[in-house]
Scaffold this active site. Sequence first.
Site, mmCIF file in Angstrom:
data_model
loop_
_atom_site.group_PDB
_atom_site.id
_atom_site.type_symbol
_atom_site.label_atom_id
_atom_site.label_comp_id
_atom_site.label_asym_id
_atom_site.label_seq_id
_atom_site.Cartn_x
_atom_site.Cartn_y
_atom_site.Cartn_z
ATOM 1 N N CYS A 186 58.473 40.403 40.754
ATOM 2 C CA CYS A 186 58.648 39.961 39.365
ATOM 3 C C CYS A 186 59.361 41.028 38.534
ATOM 4 O O CYS A 186 60.348 40.730 37.850
ATOM 5 C CB CYS A 186 57.305 39.582 38.761
ATOM 6 S SG CYS A 186 56.008 40.805 38.985
HETATM 7 N N1 LIG Z 1 51.139 36.736 40.804
HETATM 8 C C1 LIG Z 1 52.406 37.053 40.583
HETATM 9 O O1 LIG Z 1 52.903 37.037 39.427
HETATM 10 C C2 LIG Z 1 53.305 37.395 41.716
HETATM 11 C C3 LIG Z 1 52.842 37.496 43.018
HETATM 12 N N2 LIG Z 1 53.706 37.838 44.032
HETATM 13 C C4 LIG Z 1 53.249 38.006 45.406
HETATM 14 O O2 LIG Z 1 52.860 36.762 45.959
HETATM 15 C C5 LIG Z 1 51.819 36.967 46.917
HETATM 16 C C6 LIG Z 1 50.618 36.128 46.491
HETATM 17 O O3 LIG Z 1 50.207 36.641 45.233
HETATM 18 P P1 LIG Z 1 49.187 35.886 44.290
HETATM 19 O O4 LIG Z 1 49.353 34.431 44.423
HETATM 20 O O5 LIG Z 1 49.340 36.518 42.973
HETATM 21 O O6 LIG Z 1 47.817 36.365 44.955
HETATM 22 P P2 LIG Z 1 46.390 35.644 44.967
HETATM 23 O O7 LIG Z 1 45.421 36.710 45.293
HETATM 24 O O8 LIG Z 1 46.201 34.872 43.708
HETATM 25 O O9 LIG Z 1 46.511 34.615 46.171
HETATM 26 C C7 LIG Z 1 46.636 35.013 47.514
HETATM 27 C C8 LIG Z 1 46.070 33.911 48.361
HETATM 28 O O10 LIG Z 1 46.221 34.265 49.737
HETATM 29 C C9 LIG Z 1 44.996 33.929 50.403
HETATM 30 N N3 LIG Z 1 44.896 34.702 51.638
HETATM 31 C C10 LIG Z 1 44.623 36.033 51.770
HETATM 32 N N4 LIG Z 1 44.619 36.373 53.079
HETATM 33 C C11 LIG Z 1 44.913 35.244 53.769
HETATM 34 C C12 LIG Z 1 45.055 34.951 55.156
HETATM 35 N N5 LIG Z 1 44.923 35.898 56.104
HETATM 36 N N6 LIG Z 1 45.338 33.685 55.521
HETATM 37 C C13 LIG Z 1 45.488 32.706 54.601
HETATM 38 N N7 LIG Z 1 45.350 32.917 53.275
HETATM 39 C C14 LIG Z 1 45.065 34.184 52.863
HETATM 40 C C15 LIG Z 1 43.930 34.251 49.375
HETATM 41 O O11 LIG Z 1 42.729 33.629 49.726
HETATM 42 P P3 LIG Z 1 41.425 33.662 48.765
HETATM 43 O O12 LIG Z 1 41.670 32.591 47.743
HETATM 44 O O13 LIG Z 1 40.309 33.338 49.681
HETATM 45 O O14 LIG Z 1 41.373 35.031 48.177
HETATM 46 C C16 LIG Z 1 44.567 33.687 48.114
HETATM 47 O O15 LIG Z 1 44.303 32.315 47.954
HETATM 48 C C17 LIG Z 1 51.490 38.454 46.914
HETATM 49 O O16 LIG Z 1 52.162 39.081 47.983
HETATM 50 C C18 LIG Z 1 52.034 38.911 45.568
HETATM 51 O O17 LIG Z 1 52.360 40.266 45.590
HETATM 52 C C19 LIG Z 1 55.020 38.031 43.782
HETATM 53 C C20 LIG Z 1 55.531 37.931 42.522
HETATM 54 C C21 LIG Z 1 54.686 37.664 41.372
HETATM 55 C C1 LIG Z 2 50.486 42.939 36.943
HETATM 56 C C2 LIG Z 2 50.557 43.297 38.407
HETATM 57 O O1 LIG Z 2 49.632 43.830 38.985
HETATM 58 N N1 LIG Z 2 51.684 43.016 39.017
HETATM 59 C C3 LIG Z 2 51.893 43.294 40.405
HETATM 60 C C4 LIG Z 2 53.238 42.810 40.841
HETATM 61 C C5 LIG Z 2 53.330 41.344 40.912
HETATM 62 C C6 LIG Z 2 54.437 40.954 41.813
HETATM 63 O O2 LIG Z 2 55.590 40.915 41.497
HETATM 64 O O3 LIG Z 2 54.085 40.834 43.064
HETATM 65 P P1 LIG Z 2 54.926 41.408 44.220
HETATM 66 O O4 LIG Z 2 54.614 42.827 44.300
HETATM 67 O O5 LIG Z 2 54.623 40.690 45.444
HETATM 68 O O6 LIG Z 2 56.321 41.249 43.816
HETATM 69 C C7 LIG Z 2 51.849 44.771 40.723
HETATM 70 O O7 LIG Z 2 52.288 45.570 39.920
HETATM 71 O O8 LIG Z 2 51.484 45.096 41.859
#
Ligand SMILES: NC(=O)C1=CN([C@@H]2O[C@H](COP(=O)(O)OP(=O)(O)OC[C@H]3O[C@@H](n4cnc5c(N)ncnc54)[C@H](OP(=O)(O)O)[C@@H]3O)[C@@H](O)[C@H]2O)C=CC1
Ligand SMILES: CC(=O)N[C@@H](CCC(=O)OP(=O)(O)O)C(=O)O
Length: 311
Positions: free
Chosen positions: A114
Amino acid sequence: MATRIFIDGAAGTTGLEIRERLTGRSEFELIVLDDAQRKSEAARRDALHAADVAILCLPDDAAREAVRLAEGSDTRFIDASTAHRVADGWTYGFPELVGRDKIAGAQFVSNPGCYPTGFLALVAPLVRAGLLPADWPYTINAVSGYSGGGKALIERFESDLTIGFRAYGLSLDHKHLAEMQKYAGLAHAPVFSPSVVPTHRGMVVDVPLPLSAMNALQSRDAATAIQSCWYETYQDSAIVMIADAPESGEILLSRNAQPWDGMHICAFVNADGLQARLIAKLDNLGKGASGAAIQSLNIMCGFPEETGLAL
Ligand SMILES: NC(=O)C1=CN([C@@H]2O[C@H](COP(=O)(O)OP(=O)(O)OC[C@H]3O[C@@H](n4cnc5c(N)ncnc54)[C@H](OP(=O)(O)O)[C@@H]3O)[C@@H](O)[C@H]2O)C=CC1
Ligand SMILES: CC(=O)N[C@@H](CCC(=O)OP(=O)(O)O)C(=O)O
């Protein structure tokens, strides 16, 4: 025949938003695992092999595992995690900078982080055009809504209402540095100061430029030069938009912002052209994650890139 999509991590913050954006799109058929099966290695392997496109919304280690589980298949991937963003064989899913044709033909696409989405949109075209130096130690001040930290940070901010501001990344080794350096073509990793505020979604990425010390773009026309370069890069995009400086003189994040898959970029230059700030505003869950994944999915499947996006 509908394209089969498996969202691995569909119960998480990013996964849920991707699912919402796919709702009602008959060109896609979702493979869904129930709560008892969603972390089962065998069930995930089957789903990964059955899918045409797998979208990984998982922690980094689980994302690497998913790619291993799919070995032997020709499943295409969009990985939202950090695991493959600078890895060989993966295409960085930033169509406006990397080229839509590269994403259209790729098997392995990594979704940009992000914060890097904001930083790269601002800086990469200017470095590429020679308007800003590649060997400058750039700094980035950024603030994110707490959904950026996934379920754990959402739980923390929603259960502890005393937190008004959280600075972090204080060990100066944030996981986004590698992709920011690589895709902006920089000689050094930037100095990155991320923070979180008690709003659910939205982010502001601010890159201050001491133009006089940088020996770059020093003129009263600096703003025009920056905007012309951005226009060249983003003129075909309905997603990355060059914004006018707000008349209010401020940039706000709203506590009740709705999902938004666009991004505004704006250049602020002082009267003598010696200092500037480049500022991007986006939704960490939109162009910063789920919206970007849908954009790449559209391109990979031959649909207009903004189909199904909130713009
Ligand atoms: N949130 C954001 O703004 C952004 C996130 N990302 C990236 O996207 C990815 C997901 O992030 P986010 O959605 O925020 O994280 P969350 O913690 O909200 O969701 C992750 C999900 O993955 C599940 N999970 C964990 N381990 C496993 C496994 N071994 N098998 C199947 N499912 C599993 C978790 O299960 P459970 O519900 O049981 O915990 C959870 O539902 C991360 O790598 C993050 O860095 C990237 C950009 C922005
Ligand atoms: C607020 C906050 O904790 N943000 C996350 C980044 C969110 C994101 O971009 O996830 P990816 O690292 O998968 O890109 C962090 O700084 O680790």
